[in-house]
Motif scaffolding. Structure first.
Motif, PDB file in Angstrom:
ATOM      1  N   GLY A   4       0.831  -1.209   0.000  1.00 42.56           N
ATOM      2  CA  GLY A   4       0.000   0.000   0.000  1.00 42.56           C
ATOM      3  C   GLY A   4       0.860   1.252   0.000  1.00 42.56           C
ATOM      4  O   GLY A   4       2.090   1.184   0.126  1.00 42.56           O
TER       5      GLY A   4
ATOM      6  N   ARG B  63     -11.204   4.639  -4.624  1.00 44.64           N
ATOM      7  CA  ARG B  63     -10.189   4.752  -3.574  1.00 44.64           C
ATOM      8  C   ARG B  63      -9.921   3.395  -2.917  1.00 44.64           C
ATOM      9  O   ARG B  63     -10.833   2.619  -2.681  1.00 44.64           O
ATOM     10  CB  ARG B  63     -10.625   5.774  -2.501  1.00 44.64           C
ATOM     11  CG  ARG B  63     -10.766   7.200  -2.974  1.00 44.64           C
ATOM     12  CD  ARG B  63      -9.543   7.742  -3.693  1.00 44.64           C
ATOM     13  NE  ARG B  63      -8.292   7.629  -2.971  1.00 44.64           N
ATOM     14  CZ  ARG B  63      -7.789   8.576  -2.179  1.00 44.64           C
ATOM     15  NH1 ARG B  63      -8.462   9.690  -1.974  1.00 44.64           N
ATOM     16  NH2 ARG B  63      -6.616   8.410  -1.603  1.00 44.64           N
TER      17      ARG B  63
ATOM     18  N   ASP C 141      -5.892  -2.967  -3.512  1.00 44.41           N
ATOM     19  CA  ASP C 141      -6.185  -4.276  -2.912  1.00 44.41           C
ATOM     20  C   ASP C 141      -6.957  -5.112  -3.920  1.00 44.41           C
ATOM     21  O   ASP C 141      -6.719  -6.315  -4.089  1.00 44.41           O
ATOM     22  CB  ASP C 141      -7.085  -4.125  -1.664  1.00 44.41           C
ATOM     23  CG  ASP C 141      -6.392  -3.446  -0.507  1.00 44.41           C
ATOM     24  OD1 ASP C 141      -5.157  -3.400  -0.504  1.00 44.41           O
ATOM     25  OD2 ASP C 141      -7.103  -2.955   0.401  1.00 44.41           O
TER      26      ASP C 141
HETATM   27  N1  LIG Z   1      -3.659   5.087  -4.498  1.00 46.70           N
HETATM   28  C1  LIG Z   1      -5.049   4.743  -4.414  1.00 46.70           C
HETATM   29  C2  LIG Z   1      -5.265   3.253  -4.394  1.00 46.70           C
HETATM   30  C3  LIG Z   1      -4.890   2.503  -3.138  1.00 46.70           C
HETATM   31  O1  LIG Z   1      -5.296   1.368  -3.007  1.00 46.70           O
HETATM   32  O2  LIG Z   1      -4.116   3.060  -2.189  1.00 46.70           O
HETATM   33  P1  LIG Z   1      -3.680   2.341  -0.765  1.00 46.70           P
HETATM   34  O3  LIG Z   1      -3.280   0.925  -1.066  1.00 46.70           O
HETATM   35  O4  LIG Z   1      -2.553   3.177  -0.255  1.00 46.70           O
HETATM   36  O5  LIG Z   1      -4.894   2.378   0.170  1.00 46.70           O
HETATM   37  C4  LIG Z   1      -5.738   5.465  -3.261  1.00 46.70           C
HETATM   38  O6  LIG Z   1      -5.081   6.184  -2.531  1.00 46.70           O
HETATM   39  O7  LIG Z   1      -6.920   5.342  -3.108  1.00 46.70           O
END
Ligand SMILES: N[C@@H](CC(=O)OP(=O)(O)O)C(=O)O
Ligand SMILES: Nc1ncnc2c1ncn2[C@@H]1O[C@H](COP(=O)(O)OP(=O)(O)O)[C@@H](O)[C@H]1O
Length: 615
Positions: free
Chosen positions: A9, A150, A154
């Motif tokens: 992430g 968002r 995952d």
């Molecule tokens: N970069 C995107 C996708 C994501 O999955 O982010 P993270 O794995 O940091 O939650 C977001 O911030 O929504």
């Protein structure tokens, strides 16, 4: 060679040092004898920063261009990760979602995956390269770049694991042994967000359905759509820390011991908004028109509570994410004007939910939750229940307090089976090789044929069953003053009568008044009515209690019931076409249920089976 999909992430790739640490992990997995696919998110707060930048340029940035912009965040991460791995002497190659063939629909900023080609990944893996894929993005039929919403990385990771696990292009069984690890900044899934409740406890094992409900109710540690994939395609996965080697949390098929845990976790969704449609005609088809209007613009509706029609009028309340409220009201305005009703909205509300498989068989869980909130003076604005979850809506200012109160009431910080205390079934810790071995605990729960069918439209809704429970009764309290503690007094009294309460729906109607409905079996109706009347008399003499025997409850079970905006629409449409009026509605990620007249039960069941192509 078996395949490990590792997802890192944003927090795990935020600095050069962290990227190097992630690279070392990927290399270690390869050296342990696996083929390795790495999925990465944008670094740190990059996605937030890009969104802000867009808003500095345009008040309402066009969705297509927003996707073009947001996808760049992940593209930076894949290139840096490939450089890090190569600098450590291992071959690696990075791909964007488009390059790897992640095909989506065209709903920009919340696209859904249709299919994933495994050709290019397999080629690279067989050459011994570590494959690095940009999370959160895909490409539509017109080759436009799309993003998945968002937290969508995952989803990319689990979808890739699913596609590789059920890959029709390989006949080598070891290439279909696939494990998935989600690396993040916490060492697993906790009973609630440890940033909000420091005494939260790490969970060792949680079922797909529990995680689905928690994730869709606000547990930001996992994206709920990724759990949909995991469940549909039998991918066991582990959430673990990118900063330590500690065993994380296994998300797995439901096991019998889970029925013994009535509440496994709690979650909060802070930024919700409530929409109340009042003065609607109480006739079949009205809810269908409302939810199809919202489904057309892909707005996920939650906590639907339909109040009973009186004098031919009904009210429907529901919540949406706060940032979708204006779009929702703008779309509904003409329809509600045509129906002769009014729209009211309340911002600044939060949703607090508890989740647990054992809730299915344990009574008194709702009562305990309401009592804990009442004791803290938290007012409940709305209630909905599901098979394995209960959600309440509260003032945003009281959200954190409410979350802590329920966490404490269910003693979630203490050891219990599945969280700090082993069960007889999970005494030996589940391992990644278990997960990758189809004959072990991560055994397939579904037939290959079913899974292959699903692969052709990966993220399409799966409705697995429709069920009818008859001989149910509904009790409704009208005009209950809207103050803390009332719900808990009612359910305490009902529990003392020995009645088993199933579905609960509370909706604020007029100013300061609530309507509270719940279902009990017909055999408990008289006792429950009596105790409800007594409790209500003590609270407010002007409140009225009504009861109706011979109702039926229809349950539609599946995966992604709430996030796929079309399911409720389809269900209400099928019932409306039969002239069936819906008395109460409850929604959750794994089940939508409605109360209808018992006389129409079998007709409704047949209509829903036909509409969802179930035998
Ligand atoms: N970069 C995107 C996708 C994501 O999955 O982010 P993270 O794995 O940091 O939650 C977001 O911030 O929504
Ligand atoms: N039930 C929960 N268990 C663990 N973490 C949670 C939970 N609910 C919310 N969180 C939050 O999720 C965060 C991890 O998710 P996120 O920030 O998206 O990580 P990443 O950038 O790795 O995807 C944790 O730091 C934690 O604050």
């Amino acid at each position: 060679m078996p395949v490990v999909v590792q997802k890192f992430g944003g927090s795990s790739v935020a600095t050069a040092e962290r990227i190097r640490a992630a690279a070392r992990r990927a290399i270690r997995a390869k050296q342990a004898g696996n083929q390795v696919v790495v999925v990465v998110s944008a670094r740190g707060d990059t996605t937030d920063d890009l969104i802000q930048l867009a808003h500095e340029i345009s008040e309402q940035p066009p969705a297509r261009e927003m996707d073009m912009l947001l996808a760049t965040g992940e593209q930076i991460s894949i290139a840096l990760m490939a450089m890090a791995i190569q600098s450590m002497g291992e071959p690696a190659i990075s791909f964007t979602g488009a390059q790897i063939g992640i095909r989506t629909d065209s709903f920009h900023t919340k696209a859904r995956i249709r299919e994933i080609s495994t050709t290019r990944i397999r080629e690279a893996l067989r050459k011994g390269e570590i494959v690095i894929v940009a999370g959160f993005q895909g490409i539509d039929d017109l080759n436009n770049i799309t993003t998945l919403g968002r937290g969508g990385s995952d989803t990319t990771a689990v979808a890739l694991a699913a596609a590789l696990k059920h890959d029709p292009t390989t006949s080598d069984p070891t290439e279909r042994a696939v494990g998935c690890e989600i690396y993040t900044d916490v060492d697993g899934v906790y009973t609630t967000d440890p940033r909000l409740v420091p005494e939260a406890h790490k969970i060792d094992e949680i079922s797909y359905d529990e995680m689905l409900e928690l994730a869709s109710m606000g547990a930001g540690v996992m994206h709920s759509r990724s759990i949909e994939f995991a469940k549909k395609f039998d991918v066991p996965l582990m959430v673990r820390s990118s900063f330590s080697d500690a065993i994380g949390t296994w998300i797995v098929p439901e096991a019998p011991w889970m029925l013994g845990v009535s509440v496994c976790g709690a979650a909060i969704a802070k930024d919700e908004a409530r929409i109340l449609l009042d003065g609607l005609p109480d006739r079949p088809g009205v809810s269908h028109r409302i939810f199809s209007t919202l489904a057309q613009v892909n707005i996920a509706v939650d906590m639907i509570a339909q109040s009973l029609g009186e004098a031919g009028k009904a009210a429907i309340g529901f919540t949406v994410m706060r940032n979708e409220m204006s779009l929702a009201t703008a779309k509904l305005q003409p329809l509600i004007a045509e129906l002769g009703g009014t729209i009211r909205t309340v911002e600044d509300v939060s949703k607090v939910s508890i989740v647990g498989t054992g809730m299915r068989t344990t009574t008194g869980v709702a009562e305990k939750m309401f009592a804990a909130l009442g004791q803290e003076g938290v007012n409940i604005k709305m209630i909905t229940t599901g098979d394995i979850k209960i959600s309440v809506l509260v003032d945003k200012a009281e959200g954190a307090k409410a979350l802590r109160a329920v966490h404490q009431a269910f003693k979630l910080s203490e050891n219990r089976p599945g969280a700090g205390a082993p069960t007889s079934e999970n005494a030996a810790p589940f391992s990644l090789s278990d997960a990758m071995n189809p004959s072990s605990k991560g055994a397939a729960t579904q037939t290959t044929q079913l899974i292959m069918q699903r692969l052709s439209s990966m993220e399409a809704i799966v409705v697995s069953g429709v069920e009818l429970t008859v001989e149910q009764s509904r009790i409704t309290i009208h005009d209950l003053p809207d103050r803390p503690g009332h719900c808990s007094r009612v359910f305490e009294a009902v529990a003392q009568s020995g009645a088993v309460v199933d579905m609960i729906v509370q909706n604020l109607t007029g100013s300061d008044r609530a309507e509270l409905s719940f279902s009990v079996p017909n055999s408990d109706l008289l006792a429950a009515l009596d105790s409800t009347r007594n409790a209500v008399r003590d609270i407010e003499v002007t409140a009225r209690v009504t009861g109706d025997a011979d109702m039926a409850v229809l349950f539609v079970h599946g995966v992604g019931m709430r996030t796929h905006t079309g399911v409720a629409e389809k269900m209400f449409g099928a019932l409306a076409a039969q002239g069936i009026n819906i008395k109460l509605i409850n929604t959750s990620e794994v089940c939508i249920s409605v109360v209808i007249e018992q006389a129409q039960g079998s007709q409704a069941l047949a209509a829903l089976k036909a509409c969802f192509n179930l035998a």
